[in-house]
Write an enzyme that holds these catalytic residues in place. Structure first.
Site, PDB file in Angstrom:
ATOM      1  CB  SER A  94      -0.981  -0.243   1.644  1.00  0.00           C
ATOM      2  OG  SER A  94      -1.635  -1.206   1.413  1.00  0.00           O
TER       3      SER A  94
HETATM    4  N1  SAH Z   1      -1.038  -5.235   3.870  1.00  0.00           N
HETATM    5  C1  SAH Z   1       0.045  -5.255   3.198  1.00  0.00           C
HETATM    6  C2  SAH Z   1      -1.044  -4.747   1.509  1.00  0.00           C
HETATM    7  C3  SAH Z   1      -1.661  -5.929   1.386  1.00  0.00           C
HETATM    8  S1  SAH Z   1      -2.316  -5.722   0.002  1.00  0.00           S
HETATM    9  C4  SAH Z   1       1.155  -4.636   2.665  1.00  0.00           C
HETATM   10  O1  SAH Z   1       1.752  -4.025   4.136  1.00  0.00           O
HETATM   11  O2  SAH Z   1       2.096  -4.554   1.717  1.00  0.00           O
HETATM   12  C5  SAH Z   1      -3.663  -7.081   0.747  1.00  0.00           C
HETATM   13  C6  SAH Z   1      -3.634  -8.076   0.671  1.00  0.00           C
HETATM   14  O3  SAH Z   1      -4.460  -9.175   1.004  1.00  0.00           O
HETATM   15  C7  SAH Z   1      -2.912  -9.691  -0.035  1.00  0.00           C
HETATM   16  O4  SAH Z   1      -1.810  -9.409  -0.234  1.00  0.00           O
HETATM   17  C8  SAH Z   1      -3.861 -10.320  -0.506  1.00  0.00           C
HETATM   18  O5  SAH Z   1      -3.220 -11.496  -1.234  1.00  0.00           O
HETATM   19  C9  SAH Z   1      -4.587 -10.117   0.809  1.00  0.00           C
HETATM   20  N2  SAH Z   1      -6.469 -10.619   0.671  1.00  0.00           N
HETATM   21  C10 SAH Z   1      -7.178 -10.787   0.259  1.00  0.00           C
HETATM   22  N3  SAH Z   1      -8.087 -11.402  -0.012  1.00  0.00           N
HETATM   23  C11 SAH Z   1      -7.599 -12.106   1.432  1.00  0.00           C
HETATM   24  C12 SAH Z   1      -8.235 -12.796   2.705  1.00  0.00           C
HETATM   25  N4  SAH Z   1      -9.827 -13.334   2.810  1.00  0.00           N
HETATM   26  N5  SAH Z   1      -7.542 -13.382   2.789  1.00  0.00           N
HETATM   27  C13 SAH Z   1      -5.686 -12.826   3.710  1.00  0.00           C
HETATM   28  N6  SAH Z   1      -5.562 -13.146   3.259  1.00  0.00           N
HETATM   29  C14 SAH Z   1      -6.453 -11.869   1.758  1.00  0.00           C
END
Ligand code: SAH
Length: 212
Positions: free
Chosen positions: A60
């Site tokens: 992000s």
């Molecule tokens: N917090 C992260 C960025 C997140 S991007 C950072 O600091 O880099 C969003 C993430 O959510 C992705 O890696 C995706 O795989 C995950 N995601 C999406 N749906 C999900 C679910 N149901 N359970 C766990 N992770 C999920």
């Protein structure tokens, strides 16, 4: 520009976007974003923009990480759950603010890579797991704070159920292909209080584990 100057500018940009909480700024200062992005993207690590990571996901935008962390109002004794480990950047920032942090992602490859960074940084209060975070983490519930970094149409029921009374959850809600709203949910003695914070754009919260 030297590295120190770039980092200074990074903190200045965070402040100018409204990240003013001293504890949050210190935690972000301690966490080198360049560790979480690979290859030529690391040159852009201190720019205020999302960047690609593995499995088609993104790390992000730093100001959004800062504003979400600030909105979560993490206290030093808190047990925190993050859904969406991604690069692990947000999780490491949370680990500097809370007693205990759990982070889950549906992609095993992302969890493995993030865990290698957590080990390298010698962070001992952070546990990462591969799981569908829409069900939360029942084994470790309840949580003082929950941060969701992927967008759901509505706050998932299991996450609301795993929030302590007095606890706070911050998450983006809305359709994945349009502008979403960052909301803050507080669990009260009898019910929940919802507050809209700002428009955001996140990848969708998907069901099941990722194929990688
Ligand atoms: N917090 C992260 C960025 C997140 S991007 C950072 O600091 O880099 C969003 C993430 O959510 C992705 O890696 C995706 O795989 C995950 N995601 C999406 N749906 C999900 C679910 N149901 N359970 C766990 N992770 C999920």
């Amino acid at each position: 520009m030297t590295l120190a100057e770039r980092q200074m500018q990074f903190l200045f940009a965070l402040r100018s976007k409204g990240v003013t909480d001293a504890r949050v700024l210190t935690a972000m200062e301690k966490t080198d974003r360049a560790m979480f992005v690979k290859g030529h993207f690391s040159e852009r690590a201190y720019d205020d923009m999302p960047l690609p990571i593995g499995a088609g996901q993104t790390i992000s935008q730093p100001s959004v990480v800062g504003l979400m962390t600030q909105a979560l109002q993490v206290q030093p004794r808190n047990k925190v759950l993050e859904i969406g480990t991604g690069s692990g950047y947000q999780a490491v920032i949370l680990s500097h603010l809370a007693r205990r942090v759990y982070t889950v992602d549906r992609y095993k490859s992302l969890v493995t890579e993030a865990r290698a960074i957590f080990d390298q940084l010698d962070i001992t209060n952070l546990t990462s797991l591969t799981a569908d975070g829409s069900f939360g983490l029942p084994d470790q519930a309840p949580f003082d704070r929950i941060l969701v970094t992927a967008a759901a149409e509505d706050p998932p029921g299991p996450l609301l159920a795993q929030l302590k009374v007095g606890g706070i959850m911050v998450l983006p809600v809305g359709q994945s292909d349009s502008v979403q709203t960052l909301i803050r949910v507080r669990r009260l003695e009898n019910g929940f209080d919802y507050e809209e914070l700002r428009p955001v754009r996140f990848v969708p919260l998907l069901e099941g584990l990722g194929k990688d």
